[in-house]
Design a protein around this motif. Structure first.
Motif, PDB file in Angstrom:
ATOM      1  N   GLU A 353     -14.526 -31.659  33.911  1.00 18.10           N
ATOM      2  CA  GLU A 353     -14.597 -32.846  33.048  1.00 18.10           C
ATOM      3  C   GLU A 353     -13.240 -33.535  32.976  1.00 18.10           C
ATOM      4  O   GLU A 353     -13.154 -34.767  32.947  1.00 18.10           O
ATOM      5  N   LEU A 356     -12.668 -35.513  36.167  1.00 22.21           N
ATOM      6  CA  LEU A 356     -13.444 -36.761  36.153  1.00 22.21           C
ATOM      7  C   LEU A 356     -12.848 -37.781  35.192  1.00 22.21           C
ATOM      8  O   LEU A 356     -12.838 -38.982  35.463  1.00 22.21           O
ATOM      9  N   GLU A 357     -12.334 -37.289  34.071  1.00 24.08           N
ATOM     10  CA  GLU A 357     -11.687 -38.183  33.094  1.00 24.08           C
ATOM     11  C   GLU A 357     -10.463 -38.848  33.700  1.00 24.08           C
ATOM     12  O   GLU A 357     -10.231 -40.053  33.528  1.00 24.08           O
ATOM     13  N   ARG A 360     -11.643 -41.466  36.214  1.00 23.94           N
ATOM     14  CA  ARG A 360     -12.162 -42.651  35.518  1.00 23.94           C
ATOM     15  C   ARG A 360     -11.026 -43.497  34.976  1.00 23.94           C
ATOM     16  O   ARG A 360     -11.036 -44.726  35.062  1.00 23.94           O
ATOM     17  N   ARG A 361     -10.025 -42.816  34.410  1.00 27.46           N
ATOM     18  CA  ARG A 361      -8.882 -43.533  33.839  1.00 27.46           C
ATOM     19  C   ARG A 361      -8.137 -44.309  34.920  1.00 27.46           C
ATOM     20  O   ARG A 361      -7.742 -45.456  34.722  1.00 27.46           O
ATOM     21  N   ARG A 362      -7.967 -43.686  36.067  1.00 28.63           N
ATOM     22  CA  ARG A 362      -7.298 -44.367  37.174  1.00 28.63           C
ATOM     23  C   ARG A 362      -8.126 -45.558  37.666  1.00 28.63           C
ATOM     24  O   ARG A 362      -7.581 -46.618  37.979  1.00 28.63           O
ATOM     25  N   SER A 363      -9.439 -45.362  37.727  1.00 29.47           N
ATOM     26  CA  SER A 363     -10.325 -46.434  38.181  1.00 29.47           C
ATOM     27  C   SER A 363     -10.283 -47.615  37.213  1.00 29.47           C
ATOM     28  O   SER A 363     -10.234 -48.772  37.635  1.00 29.47           O
ATOM     29  N   ASP A 364     -10.268 -47.318  35.907  1.00 25.89           N
ATOM     30  CA  ASP A 364     -10.208 -48.381  34.895  1.00 25.89           C
ATOM     31  C   ASP A 364      -8.893 -49.152  34.987  1.00 25.89           C
ATOM     32  O   ASP A 364      -8.859 -50.379  34.832  1.00 25.89           O
TER      33      ASP A 364
END
Length: 368
Positions: A353, A356-357, A360-364
């Motif tokens: 998790e 994945l967090e 996601r943070r990098r993608s955002d």
């Protein structure tokens, strides 16, 4: 996900760090992740793993220059450093240059004086690391004092126990061993306190008599000398060298108490404490080990200062003489082991998790 684990400690060596890295790699692989372990640990025999292993033996600082090509070739989604390591000053920066997210498990400080100076500078490396995982509040406070930003630190249980292996074999099993010590015996692991434990055994022989039943499980360059010195005490001490999991589990199922007599906070947590608890053994833990927080907060064992030889001997002697299968400590241990909070399955799920967090943070951040 493609995961690269940089493991400072790894098979064929044995110990808590080695087991953590092997469990992490095996469990991630079992969940469908593509795992590669990079390690400086040499192996003279071919070992078969279900994941890839790249060994770069030799000087760790020199070998770091081989890593760019390796990491480029793998192109991982996450680099998980099991540290601290001697190359933390360059490895996270290298990953950042290659745009690879970095997570680090912070097990414990280096025990040497030079290592402690190196540890004190850890804050300078933080800007190339996405998240540092710690298991105890004392480790979190330690990193905060070294100027790490709170947002980079995640307090998370990372010592997961395979509860299908480490468990009570039989509730009616006789506990015929009074005390067990498990630890590597060499200069590198001197913080485990084996020579100090020898002094405690000397005092125990005086305070509690020589009919104590003690088991020493270990290995390393000091093992033979420790065995020779302990034979002079008069206690019937049994020795088991480089025990496999099955042997250790059987032994813990016979033991009343496990002792973790660490003499410095370089011990980190000491996962043997959890392994013992899952086998129904009460831990006696050094105040310098990270696991003393668990013992204190959950009342699931006893805390000692192993550097106070006489006081420690009195405490252990009293505990052995008054051992009871219905003790409050065993009730607390039962409550802990009935939950999943220290199971390997739970720990790996939380770790994934976190991966994945971070992704996601990098993608955002890219989308902004």
């Amino acid at each position: 996900m493609k995961i690269v684990i940089y493991a400072n400690s790894f098979s064929p060596n044995t110990g808590g760090g080695e087991r953590y890295n092997l469990d992490l790699a095996n469990s991630l692989n079992a969940q469908g992740d593509e795992v590669t372990v990079i390690t400086p640990v040499r192996s003279d025999s071919e070992e078969k793993f279900k994941f890839s292993v790249i060994r770069i033996p030799g000087n760790k600082v020199v070998s770091v220059w081989k890593l760019p090509k390796i990491l480029k070739g793998i192109s991982p989604d996450i680099l998980h450093i099991s540290g601290p390591t001697e190359i933390d000053f360059i490895l996270p920066s290298l990953a950042k240059f290659l745009n690879i997210p970095v997570i680090m498990t912070y097990h414990a400080d280096f025990p040497s004086k030079l290592g402690r100076l190196y540890n004190s500078m850890f804050g300078f490396f933080q800007f190339s690391i996405d998240t540092v995982i710690v298991q105890t509040q004392s480790d979190m406070n330690k990193l905060l004092s070294r100027m790490l930003l709170p947002k980079r630190i995640k307090k998370l249980t990372f010592n997961g126990i395979d509860t299908t292996m480490y468990r009570k074999l039989d509730d009616d099993h006789e506990r015929d061993i009074d005390l067990v010590f498990v630890g590597r015996m060499d200069k590198e692991h001197s913080y485990k306190g084996h020579w100090n434990f020898l002094k405690i055994l000397h005092k125990l022989a005086q305070d509690c008599g020589t009919d104590l039943r003690v088991y020493i499980v270990g290995g390393g360059e000091d093992f033979s000398r420790f065995r020779e010195e302990s034979s002079k005490i008069g206690i019937g001490i049994q020795f088991l060298k480089d025990a496999c999991n099955e042997e250790l589990i059987k032994l813990l199922n016979r033991a009343k108490y496990l002792i973790l007599p660490s003499t410095s906070n370089s011990e980190g947590f000491g996962r043997i404490v959890l392994e013992a608890m899952y086998c129904g053994t009460i831990p006696i833990v050094s105040r310098y080990a990270g696991s003393h927080e668990l013992v204190y907060e959950r009342s699931c064992g006893h805390i000692i200062d192993p550097l106070k030889i006489e006081e420690t001997s009195i405490i252990i002697c009293k505990l052995i003489r008054n051992y009871c299968k219905e003790s409050p400590e065993l009730s607390s241990i039962l409550r802990i082991t009935e939950t999943e909070e220290y199971s390997l399955h739970w720990v790996i799920s939380r770790t994934r998790e976190l991966y994945l967090e971070i992704l996601r943070r990098r993608s955002d951040n890219k989308a902004r």
